[in-house]
Design a protein around this motif. Structure first.
Motif, PDB file in Angstrom:
ATOM      1  N   PHE A   6       0.712  -1.234  -0.106  1.00 38.59           N
ATOM      2  CA  PHE A   6      -0.106   0.139   0.006  1.00 38.59           C
ATOM      3  C   PHE A   6       0.782   1.194  -0.009  1.00 38.59           C
ATOM      4  CE2 PHE A   6      -3.297  -3.088   1.686  1.00 38.59           C
ATOM      5  CZ  PHE A   6      -4.218  -2.722   0.703  1.00 38.59           C
ATOM      6  N   LEU A   7       1.945   1.176   0.540  1.00 39.15           N
ATOM      7  CA  LEU A   7       2.891   2.479   0.681  1.00 39.15           C
ATOM      8  C   LEU A   7       3.202   2.511  -0.646  1.00 39.15           C
ATOM      9  CD1 LEU A   7       4.617   4.476   2.151  1.00 39.15           C
ATOM     10  CD2 LEU A   7       6.290   2.699   2.430  1.00 39.15           C
ATOM     11  N   LEU A   8       3.900   1.376  -1.615  1.00 41.25           N
ATOM     12  CA  LEU A   8       4.307   1.539  -2.836  1.00 41.25           C
ATOM     13  C   LEU A   8       3.048   1.961  -3.910  1.00 41.25           C
ATOM     14  CD1 LEU A   8       6.627  -1.502  -3.183  1.00 41.25           C
ATOM     15  CD2 LEU A   8       7.436   1.041  -3.045  1.00 41.25           C
ATOM     16  N   LEU A   9       1.966   1.661  -3.526  1.00 39.07           N
ATOM     17  CA  LEU A   9       0.780   2.008  -4.348  1.00 39.07           C
ATOM     18  C   LEU A   9       0.443   3.474  -4.315  1.00 39.07           C
ATOM     19  CD1 LEU A   9      -1.539   0.840  -6.404  1.00 39.07           C
ATOM     20  CD2 LEU A   9      -2.940   0.369  -4.221  1.00 39.07           C
ATOM     21  N   ARG A  15       3.054   9.937  -7.490  1.00 41.50           N
ATOM     22  CA  ARG A  15       4.106  10.625  -8.710  1.00 41.50           C
ATOM     23  C   ARG A  15       3.222  10.724  -9.817  1.00 41.50           C
ATOM     24  NH1 ARG A  15       7.166   8.612 -12.731  1.00 41.50           N
ATOM     25  NH2 ARG A  15       9.219   9.236 -12.630  1.00 41.50           N
ATOM     26  N   PHE A  16       2.284  10.029 -10.027  1.00 42.82           N
ATOM     27  CA  PHE A  16       1.612   9.889 -11.169  1.00 42.82           C
ATOM     28  C   PHE A  16       0.870  11.522 -11.243  1.00 42.82           C
ATOM     29  CE2 PHE A  16      -2.199   9.736 -13.933  1.00 42.82           C
ATOM     30  CZ  PHE A  16      -1.823   9.479 -15.057  1.00 42.82           C
ATOM     31  N   THR A  26      -5.887  10.229 -16.040  1.00 39.86           N
ATOM     32  CA  THR A  26      -6.117  10.490 -14.714  1.00 39.86           C
ATOM     33  C   THR A  26      -7.359   9.530 -13.799  1.00 39.86           C
ATOM     34  OG1 THR A  26      -4.795  12.620 -14.431  1.00 39.86           O
ATOM     35  CG2 THR A  26      -6.357  11.922 -12.380  1.00 39.86           C
ATOM     36  N   PRO A  27      -8.446   9.869 -14.615  1.00 37.28           N
ATOM     37  CA  PRO A  27      -9.751   8.937 -14.192  1.00 37.28           C
ATOM     38  C   PRO A  27      -9.273   7.449 -13.995  1.00 37.28           C
ATOM     39  CG  PRO A  27     -10.277  10.869 -15.509  1.00 37.28           C
ATOM     40  CD  PRO A  27      -8.864  10.772 -15.569  1.00 37.28           C
ATOM     41  N   LEU A  76      -0.527   1.870 -18.639  1.00 31.99           N
ATOM     42  CA  LEU A  76      -0.681   3.227 -18.290  1.00 31.99           C
ATOM     43  C   LEU A  76       0.053   4.185 -17.716  1.00 31.99           C
ATOM     44  CD1 LEU A  76      -4.663   2.956 -17.881  1.00 31.99           C
ATOM     45  CD2 LEU A  76      -3.856   3.273 -19.913  1.00 31.99           C
ATOM     46  N   ALA A  77       0.799   3.748 -16.712  1.00 33.96           N
ATOM     47  CA  ALA A  77       1.502   4.672 -15.730  1.00 33.96           C
ATOM     48  C   ALA A  77       2.795   3.756 -15.301  1.00 33.96           C
ATOM     49  CB  ALA A  77       0.807   5.455 -14.716  1.00 33.96           C
TER      50      ALA A  77
END
Length: 382
Positions: A6-9, A15-16, A26-27, A76-77
């Motif tokens: 959850f920290l990395l997520l 960041r994104f 973004t949505p 996507l990211a």
């Protein structure tokens, strides 16, 4: 591991948003991030719904959904590639070894591609570092897993061995207790009942001709019954032999035994002899020698047909010797017990008691020449 995921997520999503504020993706990124977090949290629900959905591997279904959502996010990211580390360990814990290694390879390749997309130029470390880290992490995890399985198997073997040992000890304890009970009953209650039977038979034979003698035999039988009842109560309570209440000495108990056998009048008169200077004996030795004397005199009374018998207790410094002799009909020591008697427990019980004391039992007899039972118990180690 859950906290790291959850920290990395959260870091990847932040960041994104920092790098692409208000972007058209973004949505979609927001929805996929929330979906991935929910899928990760709902793992227990997938496991419980497995039987309802008729799925044999509900965890595999859950892992597939999580990885598929993450792949779309990485496409996507690319910054979401860092979430692969917790997913790598999740796959190793969930899948069989070969399938887990394939999943690790797929995740690593996707991380390399994502990092190259984020870099401004070709960087060899981005190509080599993720596979190296993934390989080390996988090797350490698999090695730890094998060690855990070995330890689990070893613990299972130890537990099984301990249970088998406990069962064996219980069986041996039960057999030893059964033998002890057999010897105690033979040397106490059975002998008392035998004496009572002989006295009552004698009283029945003389009831009309000599009523006084019949009453005397009956009173003696009643006294023996009273002693047997007290013996049984002490026996049940696992107390010492009654002759040793108050710290009585072995020679006193044997002298009283000889006098009792003589007074009963159902067998040969018994004389008691003491040789040497008495020394203090352990309770176990005193009780065992008394039981052996009782058993030997019972054999004399019931089988020897002797005119006289003798009890001799000898203290020889480092050992104590008990001799029980009679001038009866004797027997061949090597011959099996007579089936007509229905007995044969006396001598085995004596041998068992002597063996427990670390001593020796010697029987000297021949048909028509009487019998001598000799027990020698060392005192040096006691």
């Amino acid at each position: 591991m859950h906290a790291a995921f959850f920290l990395l997520l959260s870091a990847s999503f932040a960041r994104f948003l920092i790098r692409h504020p208000g972007g058209p993706r973004t949505p979609w990124i927001t929805v996929l991030t929330v979906l991935l977090a929910l899928l990760y949290v709902l793992r227990p629900a997938f496991v419980r719904l497995g039987p309802v959905l008729a799925r044999p591997r509900p965890q595999l279904l859950w892992l597939t959904a999580v990885v598929a959502t993450w792949v779309v996010l990485v496409v996507l990211a690319p910054s979401f590639a860092w979430c692969s580390v917790p997913l790598l360990y999740t796959g190793l814990r969930t899948l069989p070894t070969r399938a887990a290694v394939l999943l690790v390879g797929f995740l690593t390749a996707l991380v390399v591609v994502a990092q190259l997309r984020l870099s401004h130029g070709f960087d060899p470390t981005l190509v080599l570092a993720p596979p190296a880290v993934a390989a080390v992490a996988t090797a350490v995890f698999l090695h730890t897993q094998r060690q855990t399985e070995r330890q689990r198997a070893l613990i299972d073997d130890l537990v099984r061995t301990r249970r088998e040992l406990a069962a064996t000890e219980r069986r041996e304890g039960a057999l030893a207790e059964r033998q002890r009970l057999s010897m105690e009953i033979h040397d106490t209650l059975a002998q008392g009942l035998s004496s009572q039977r002989m006295l009552l038979q004698a009283a029945d034979r003389t009831w009309d001709a000599d009523p006084e003698a019949a009453r005397r035999h009956t009173r003696t039988a009643a006294d023996i019954a009273a002693r047997g009842l007290a013996e049984a109560r002490r026996f049940v309570n696992d107390l010492a032999a009654p002759q040793f209440d108050g710290g009585a000495r072995l020679e006193d108990a044997l002298r009283a035994l000889a006098a009792s056998e003589t007074a009963e009048g159902t067998g040969a008169p018994v004389l008691f002899h003491l040789d040497g200077s008495p020394v203090a004996l352990p309770d176990g030795v005193r009780a065992a020698l008394l039981r052996i004397a009782q058993g030997a005199l019972a054999n004399v009374r019931e089988h020897a047909g002797a005119a006289t018998a003798a009890l001799t207790l000898s203290y020889l410094g480092d050992q104590v010797v008990l001799d029980v002799a009679d001038d009866g009909r004797g027997f061949a020591p090597g011959a099996p017990p007579s089936p007509a008697r229905g007995r044969g427990h006396g001598l085995p019980a004596m041998r068992a008691r002597v063996r427990q004391l670390g001593g020796t039992l010697t029987i000297e007899s021949a048909p028509g020449e009487g019998t001598v039972v000799s027990v020698c118990v060392p005192l040096e180690s006691r």
